[in-house]
Write a protein that holds these residues in place. Sequence first.
Motif, PDB file in Angstrom:
ATOM      1  N   ILE A  36       0.825  -1.407  -0.067  1.00 28.96           N
ATOM      2  CA  ILE A  36       0.011   0.198   0.045  1.00 28.96           C
ATOM      3  C   ILE A  36       1.139   1.253   0.077  1.00 28.96           C
ATOM      4  O   ILE A  36       1.716   1.251   0.566  1.00 28.96           O
ATOM      5  CB  ILE A  36      -0.870   0.025   1.427  1.00 28.96           C
ATOM      6  N   GLU A  37       0.485   2.241  -1.021  1.00 27.72           N
ATOM      7  CA  GLU A  37       0.880   3.594  -0.518  1.00 27.72           C
ATOM      8  C   GLU A  37       0.089   4.753  -0.056  1.00 27.72           C
ATOM      9  O   GLU A  37      -1.147   4.407  -0.526  1.00 27.72           O
ATOM     10  CB  GLU A  37       1.628   4.104  -2.118  1.00 27.72           C
ATOM     11  N   VAL A  38       0.428   5.596   0.322  1.00 31.21           N
ATOM     12  CA  VAL A  38      -0.304   6.828   0.775  1.00 31.21           C
ATOM     13  C   VAL A  38      -0.265   8.106  -0.036  1.00 31.21           C
ATOM     14  O   VAL A  38       0.945   8.614   0.022  1.00 31.21           O
ATOM     15  CB  VAL A  38      -0.549   7.014   2.306  1.00 31.21           C
ATOM     16  N   VAL A  39      -1.234   8.648  -0.522  1.00 28.07           N
ATOM     17  CA  VAL A  39      -1.258   9.931  -1.170  1.00 28.07           C
ATOM     18  C   VAL A  39      -2.101  10.682  -0.317  1.00 28.07           C
ATOM     19  O   VAL A  39      -3.430  10.412  -0.372  1.00 28.07           O
ATOM     20  CB  VAL A  39      -1.558  10.056  -2.372  1.00 28.07           C
ATOM     21  N   LEU A  40      -1.586  11.731   0.185  1.00 26.64           N
ATOM     22  CA  LEU A  40      -2.470  12.474   1.123  1.00 26.64           C
ATOM     23  C   LEU A  40      -2.367  14.143   0.414  1.00 26.64           C
ATOM     24  O   LEU A  40      -1.414  14.534   0.541  1.00 26.64           O
ATOM     25  CB  LEU A  40      -1.807  12.431   2.489  1.00 26.64           C
ATOM     26  N   VAL A  41      -3.467  14.612   0.273  1.00 30.20           N
ATOM     27  CA  VAL A  41      -3.805  15.881  -0.310  1.00 30.20           C
ATOM     28  C   VAL A  41      -4.413  16.739   0.617  1.00 30.20           C
ATOM     29  O   VAL A  41      -5.416  16.464   1.352  1.00 30.20           O
ATOM     30  CB  VAL A  41      -4.669  16.058  -1.490  1.00 30.20           C
ATOM     31  N   HIS A  42      -3.674  17.997   0.879  1.00 32.93           N
ATOM     32  CA  HIS A  42      -3.856  18.663   2.210  1.00 32.93           C
ATOM     33  C   HIS A  42      -4.224  19.976   1.543  1.00 32.93           C
ATOM     34  O   HIS A  42      -3.270  20.697   0.949  1.00 32.93           O
ATOM     35  CB  HIS A  42      -2.695  18.814   3.180  1.00 32.93           C
ATOM     36  N   GLN A  43      -5.688  20.386   1.611  1.00 37.91           N
ATOM     37  CA  GLN A  43      -6.115  21.770   1.139  1.00 37.91           C
ATOM     38  C   GLN A  43      -5.832  22.638   2.202  1.00 37.91           C
ATOM     39  O   GLN A  43      -6.535  22.507   3.197  1.00 37.91           O
ATOM     40  CB  GLN A  43      -7.397  21.473   0.498  1.00 37.91           C
ATOM     41  N   VAL A  44      -4.780  23.867   1.792  1.00 36.84           N
ATOM     42  CA  VAL A  44      -5.036  24.683   2.797  1.00 36.84           C
ATOM     43  C   VAL A  44      -5.039  26.100   2.027  1.00 36.84           C
ATOM     44  O   VAL A  44      -3.921  26.241   1.200  1.00 36.84           O
ATOM     45  CB  VAL A  44      -3.523  24.722   3.779  1.00 36.84           C
ATOM     46  N   PRO A  45      -6.152  26.795   1.815  1.00 41.72           N
ATOM     47  CA  PRO A  45      -6.047  28.239   1.138  1.00 41.72           C
ATOM     48  C   PRO A  45      -4.989  28.943   1.703  1.00 41.72           C
ATOM     49  O   PRO A  45      -4.577  28.875   2.648  1.00 41.72           O
ATOM     50  CB  PRO A  45      -7.452  28.523   1.568  1.00 41.72           C
ATOM     51  N   SER A  46      -4.639  30.050   0.835  1.00 43.91           N
ATOM     52  CA  SER A  46      -3.302  30.956   0.942  1.00 43.91           C
ATOM     53  C   SER A  46      -3.765  31.763   2.405  1.00 43.91           C
ATOM     54  O   SER A  46      -2.855  32.280   3.126  1.00 43.91           O
ATOM     55  CB  SER A  46      -3.307  31.889  -0.066  1.00 43.91           C
ATOM     56  N   GLU A  47      -5.082  31.980   2.461  1.00 47.78           N
ATOM     57  CA  GLU A  47      -5.412  33.088   3.618  1.00 47.78           C
ATOM     58  C   GLU A  47      -5.517  31.968   4.984  1.00 47.78           C
ATOM     59  O   GLU A  47      -5.805  32.622   5.973  1.00 47.78           O
ATOM     60  CB  GLU A  47      -6.532  33.704   3.532  1.00 47.78           C
ATOM     61  N   PHE A  48      -5.412  30.912   5.031  1.00 45.35           N
ATOM     62  CA  PHE A  48      -5.373  29.937   6.173  1.00 45.35           C
ATOM     63  C   PHE A  48      -4.390  29.873   6.942  1.00 45.35           C
ATOM     64  O   PHE A  48      -3.242  29.626   6.374  1.00 45.35           O
ATOM     65  CB  PHE A  48      -5.843  28.577   5.563  1.00 45.35           C
ATOM     66  N   VAL A  49      -4.610  30.023   8.330  1.00 46.70           N
ATOM     67  CA  VAL A  49      -3.179  29.945   8.861  1.00 46.70           C
ATOM     68  C   VAL A  49      -3.449  28.630   9.984  1.00 46.70           C
ATOM     69  O   VAL A  49      -4.491  28.379  10.861  1.00 46.70           O
ATOM     70  CB  VAL A  49      -3.096  31.245  10.091  1.00 46.70           C
ATOM     71  N   LEU A  50      -2.449  27.676   9.929  1.00 43.81           N
ATOM     72  CA  LEU A  50      -2.638  26.683  10.721  1.00 43.81           C
ATOM     73  C   LEU A  50      -1.967  26.740  12.074  1.00 43.81           C
ATOM     74  O   LEU A  50      -1.158  27.346  12.365  1.00 43.81           O
ATOM     75  CB  LEU A  50      -1.644  25.451   9.906  1.00 43.81           C
ATOM     76  N   GLU A  51      -2.743  25.955  13.030  1.00 46.01           N
ATOM     77  CA  GLU A  51      -2.169  25.974  14.397  1.00 46.01           C
ATOM     78  C   GLU A  51      -0.888  24.867  14.567  1.00 46.01           C
ATOM     79  O   GLU A  51      -0.566  24.016  13.551  1.00 46.01           O
ATOM     80  CB  GLU A  51      -3.404  25.546  15.275  1.00 46.01           C
ATOM     81  N   GLN A  52      -0.482  25.186  15.631  1.00 47.76           N
ATOM     82  CA  GLN A  52       0.898  24.454  15.510  1.00 47.76           C
ATOM     83  C   GLN A  52       0.760  23.036  15.781  1.00 47.76           C
ATOM     84  O   GLN A  52       1.634  22.291  15.167  1.00 47.76           O
ATOM     85  CB  GLN A  52       1.687  24.801  17.217  1.00 47.76           C
ATOM     86  N   SER A  53      -0.258  22.653  16.195  1.00 43.70           N
ATOM     87  CA  SER A  53      -0.690  21.004  16.166  1.00 43.70           C
ATOM     88  C   SER A  53      -0.696  20.491  14.637  1.00 43.70           C
ATOM     89  O   SER A  53      -0.092  19.402  14.432  1.00 43.70           O
ATOM     90  CB  SER A  53      -1.930  20.714  17.022  1.00 43.70           C
ATOM     91  N   ALA A  54      -1.341  21.349  13.948  1.00 41.55           N
ATOM     92  CA  ALA A  54      -1.493  21.017  12.652  1.00 41.55           C
ATOM     93  C   ALA A  54      -0.026  20.892  11.993  1.00 41.55           C
ATOM     94  O   ALA A  54       0.347  19.991  11.109  1.00 41.55           O
ATOM     95  CB  ALA A  54      -2.364  21.885  12.083  1.00 41.55           C
ATOM     96  N   LEU A  55       0.787  21.913  12.109  1.00 39.43           N
ATOM     97  CA  LEU A  55       2.064  22.210  11.634  1.00 39.43           C
ATOM     98  C   LEU A  55       2.852  21.068  11.914  1.00 39.43           C
ATOM     99  O   LEU A  55       3.639  20.410  11.207  1.00 39.43           O
ATOM    100  CB  LEU A  55       2.845  23.499  11.990  1.00 39.43           C
ATOM    101  N   GLN A  56       2.737  20.600  13.119  1.00 37.39           N
ATOM    102  CA  GLN A  56       3.646  19.328  13.758  1.00 37.39           C
ATOM    103  C   GLN A  56       2.998  18.175  13.069  1.00 37.39           C
ATOM    104  O   GLN A  56       3.974  17.444  12.601  1.00 37.39           O
ATOM    105  CB  GLN A  56       3.285  19.090  14.983  1.00 37.39           C
TER     106      GLN A  56
END
Length: 282
Positions: A36-56
């Motif tokens: 099995i391989e995993v392809v993970l698409v993470h949509q983050v609009p340009s104006e969206f700011v990720l919290e530290q937990s998400a960045l980790q």
Amino acid sequence: MTSNSIYLTVAISTFGGRVSGALDVVEQLTGHMAWIEVVLVHQVPSEFVLEQSALQAVQLLKDKADVHYVLSQEQGLTKSRNLAISYASGAYVWLMDDDIEFVQGAFLELKLRLEQSAAACLSFQSLKAGGGLRALYAKDRAELNARDRLRVASFELILDRRFIIDHHVLLREDMGVGSNTGINMGEEAVLLSDVVRAKGLVEQHRLAVVVHPDESTGTNYNALNVYSKGVVLQRCFSGAEKLKYFLKDLLKLLKDRDGNIGTFSKRVSLSLALTRGCFGKI
């Protein structure tokens, strides 16, 4: 099967801070990465700011050699899924949400069924978190009928990658969560109808492979959802067959036998939304 060792691409779609949940889904696949391989698409609009937990979580995903992390600024679940398919290399692609649990004991049987099948799409069963199967199939390894194609969920579908590429069958990007078109659901049913129109077999399998939270977009009776159901009927059927399924859904709305839709005026309003979706210009 393809000549390489990757039989299956698990194509996970996630958005914004939900990436932490997607990481949990990936962790469950440990021990199966030989095929099995995993392809993970993470949509983050340009104006969206990720919290530290998400960045980790993003960094942990990038550090995994067996995960292809794809960052996208687009929005829309169907766009995310199609992008994941474009990065896939497995013989089959499993469309995956970011909030599921895998039935670990099903993986060996799942692999065996993929190796034995000649179907363009395999539709498996799933379990509700509260208990019980989400859908029942009377027969195993039989063709999925038209009505049941309307009830499938994306995380139950595994597609033959070569078939969908060769026949240009992908999810319609004006449908689904985040599409902002007013058609917020039903893209899976339309995908399967497109597979059938391309002469592909959609095969049902009596094997539960995932557990999913009980809440679902399709169980909420509001004008947007009901309109979307009408659009699905328009895109999946024509002529007398479309009329048959429309009348069934219309009677279900008007009668409200379970008493969970609402007042008569609301039922009439929803019936008009269904009619507009099924017969109106999209």
